[in-house]
Enzyme design. Structure first.
Site, PDB file in Angstrom:
ATOM      1  N   HIS A  13      91.979  19.554 -17.373  1.00  0.00           N
ATOM      2  CA  HIS A  13      92.108  20.165 -16.480  1.00  0.00           C
ATOM      3  C   HIS A  13      90.471  20.431 -15.816  1.00  0.00           C
ATOM      4  O   HIS A  13      89.245  21.445 -16.595  1.00  0.00           O
ATOM      5  CB  HIS A  13      92.306  21.451 -17.061  1.00  0.00           C
ATOM      6  CG  HIS A  13      92.354  22.694 -16.996  1.00  0.00           C
ATOM      7  ND1 HIS A  13      93.493  23.151 -15.709  1.00  0.00           N
ATOM      8  CD2 HIS A  13      92.140  23.842 -16.638  1.00  0.00           C
ATOM      9  CE1 HIS A  13      93.762  24.567 -15.629  1.00  0.00           C
ATOM     10  NE2 HIS A  13      92.736  25.088 -15.858  1.00  0.00           N
ATOM     11  N   SER A  37      92.501  26.068 -10.565  1.00  0.00           N
ATOM     12  CA  SER A  37      93.686  26.568 -11.987  1.00  0.00           C
ATOM     13  C   SER A  37      93.491  28.556 -11.586  1.00  0.00           C
ATOM     14  O   SER A  37      94.902  28.307 -10.879  1.00  0.00           O
ATOM     15  CB  SER A  37      92.723  27.196 -13.068  1.00  0.00           C
ATOM     16  OG  SER A  37      93.464  27.097 -13.943  1.00  0.00           O
TER      17      SER A  37
HETATM   18  C1  GCU Z   1      94.604  29.618 -18.147  1.00  0.00           C
HETATM   19  C2  GCU Z   1      96.122  30.575 -18.110  1.00  0.00           C
HETATM   20  C3  GCU Z   1      95.783  29.496 -16.995  1.00  0.00           C
HETATM   21  C4  GCU Z   1      95.179  29.361 -15.697  1.00  0.00           C
HETATM   22  C5  GCU Z   1      94.012  28.800 -16.787  1.00  0.00           C
HETATM   23  C6  GCU Z   1      92.375  28.596 -15.797  1.00  0.00           C
HETATM   24  O1  GCU Z   1      94.264  28.555 -19.301  1.00  0.00           O
HETATM   25  O2  GCU Z   1      96.521  30.268 -19.046  1.00  0.00           O
HETATM   26  O3  GCU Z   1      97.196  30.301 -16.021  1.00  0.00           O
HETATM   27  O4  GCU Z   1      94.683  28.875 -14.761  1.00  0.00           O
HETATM   28  O5  GCU Z   1      93.445  29.835 -18.482  1.00  0.00           O
HETATM   29  O6  GCU Z   1      92.543  29.862 -14.870  1.00  0.00           O
HETATM   30  O7  GCU Z   1      91.409  28.056 -16.245  1.00  0.00           O
END
Ligand code: GCU
Length: 414
Positions: free
Chosen positions: A392, A251
């Protein structure tokens, strides 16, 4: 579905392929002034530098100068970790600049069965002690994001969060696969908040400077810089095969892992796990998170120049596949998750596909297919891609793929 008004479009994420704007994919192998690149020497001497410079000045931001010095201090070590299978080390890295300093700690597990060991290096979100139940891992004193789920309040990490992220790090599998793991709590390098008075940035300020300049680094570039300094340590450790270090991240930390791999060619490979917008995903598709959205929610991640592309992705002369191309011909794994539409899996896949021409130029294999593979059916070449079922996250399944791929493309056993 109804067309969204322009004002709404800024706030309502689009997930509908039919609403994806038409755009031309910038060609990694054509220079900004229209010259075709046909040889690796032209890529290396002309095109790669101009692309790198664009990402550096307009997206992630430049590192303003060099450290005065750095030092390493072995804080703790054991030959009897993970039931005797692994060696554990905890190393403090201290960075010095302009009379100021910053410390961060690397937690290392190394397989006793392989010396020197290739390793995966990646940040964690909630402290080194969150990735394992090992009671010997030191709890960080750095600022942390509060989390009810993990019992973190007052921005302070405690025993309550020991082991809460074990599932994200397939430590035994990594060790059994003949790799080591090095991890760092990202908050020790730069606390993840819109405050530029702390963390790495503050060491580099000129007198009376309080925030980075428009083309200077945000937090992602600071985290990437921290990974390179960790690599400086790894190069000094005879138990580690520092020519086979894979930068890994999930992420926001996947965005950092990609930028680390692009800016420091000592990284032998890169893994982007669900990195999404500003990571592996194409910005111009505007699916899920957009440039305007990310710069609004996380104003400290990118350099200020990047806000010029808020609701204005069409003005970008590059897209994120060219960030991936900066890693070529080194092994690169882009991974997505089916239920992580916010990160635009299709945009991550296409990005790997469109970076492939640069891998081709080197005679290495990428993702030539324009059709996304089925879920849980990885395509593993020097440039690899998978989309797995689920949300995710980083799962055992992800690590099983990374380990297999790294054995074949990064650190082949003699
Ligand atoms: C949020 C953000 C993302 C990122 C994520 C994370 O959802 O919008 O861009 O990748 O956090 O780091 O889990």
């Amino acid at each position: 579905s109804y067309p969204l008004s322009m004002a709404m479009a800024q706030f309502e994420p689009n997930y509908d392929e039919r609403q994806v704007p038409e755009f031309k994919i910038p060609d990694p192998l054509t220079t900004f002034d229209g010259k075709k690149i046909t040889a690796t020497s032209e890529w290396e001497n002309t095109r790669r530098p101009e692309l790198y410079q664009f990402f550096e000045e307009q997206v992630y931001g430049k590192v303003p100068g060099k450290l005065d010095s750095l030092s390493f201090n072995m804080v703790e070590t054991s030959d009897d970790a993970l039931n005797g299978k692994a060696q554990r080390k905890q190393v403090e890295v201290s960075l010095f600049k302009n009379g100021k300093s910053l410390d961060f700690n690397i937690l290392l597990y190394l397989p006793k069965s392989r010396k020197p060991a290739p390793i995966f290096l990646g940040y964690n979100f909630y402290g080194n002690h969150s990735i394992t139940d090992d009671p010997n891992v030191i709890v960080s004193k750095a600022w942390a994001m509060d989390s009810e789920e993990f019992g973190i309040s007052g921005h302070t990490l405690t025993e309550a969060s020991r082991g809460v992220r074990v599932h994200r790090w397939a430590l035994e599998k990594i060790i059994d696969g003949g790799f080591g793991l090095a991890t760092i709590y990202y908050g020790e390098v730069d606390p993840d908040k819109n405050d530029f008075s702390d963390g790495l940035h503050s060491l580099f300020y000129m007198e009376s400077q309080e925030i980075p300049k428009k083309d200077e680094w945000g937090s992602i570039a600071a985290w990437a810089f921290g990974m390179s300094r960790a690599l400086d340590y790894l190069e000094t450790d005879p138990d580690i095969d520092a020519s086979h270090v894979v930068s890994f991240g999930h992420s926001r930390l996947g965005k950092a892992a990609l930028w680390a791999g692009a800016s420091d060619t000592r990284f032998a490979g890169v893994i982007s796990n669900d990195s999404g917008c500003g990571g592996a995903a194409l910005s111009k598709r505007q699916v899920g998170e957009t440039v305007g959205r990310i710069n609004t929610s996380f104003p400290h991640w990118f350099c200020d120049n990047f806000t010029e592309y808020n609701e204005n992705e069409e003005a970008l002369p590059v897209d994120q596949h060219e960030l991936l191309a900066l890693i070529a011909p080194r092994p690169l794994y882009v991974a997505s998750a089916e239920d992580d539409q916010w990160a635009d899996p299709r945009g991550e896949f296409l990005s790997a596909h469109y970076a492939t021409s640069v891998y081709d130029l080197y005679g290495t294999k990428g993702i030539s297919d324009t059709k996304m593979p089925e879920v849980n059916s990885p395509v593993q070449n020097t440039l690899a891609y998978h989309i797995r079922t689920g949300k995710h996250d980083v799962t055992e399944y992800d690590w099983e793929q990374y380990i297999d791929w790294a054995k074949r493309f990064v650190a082949v056993k003699p």
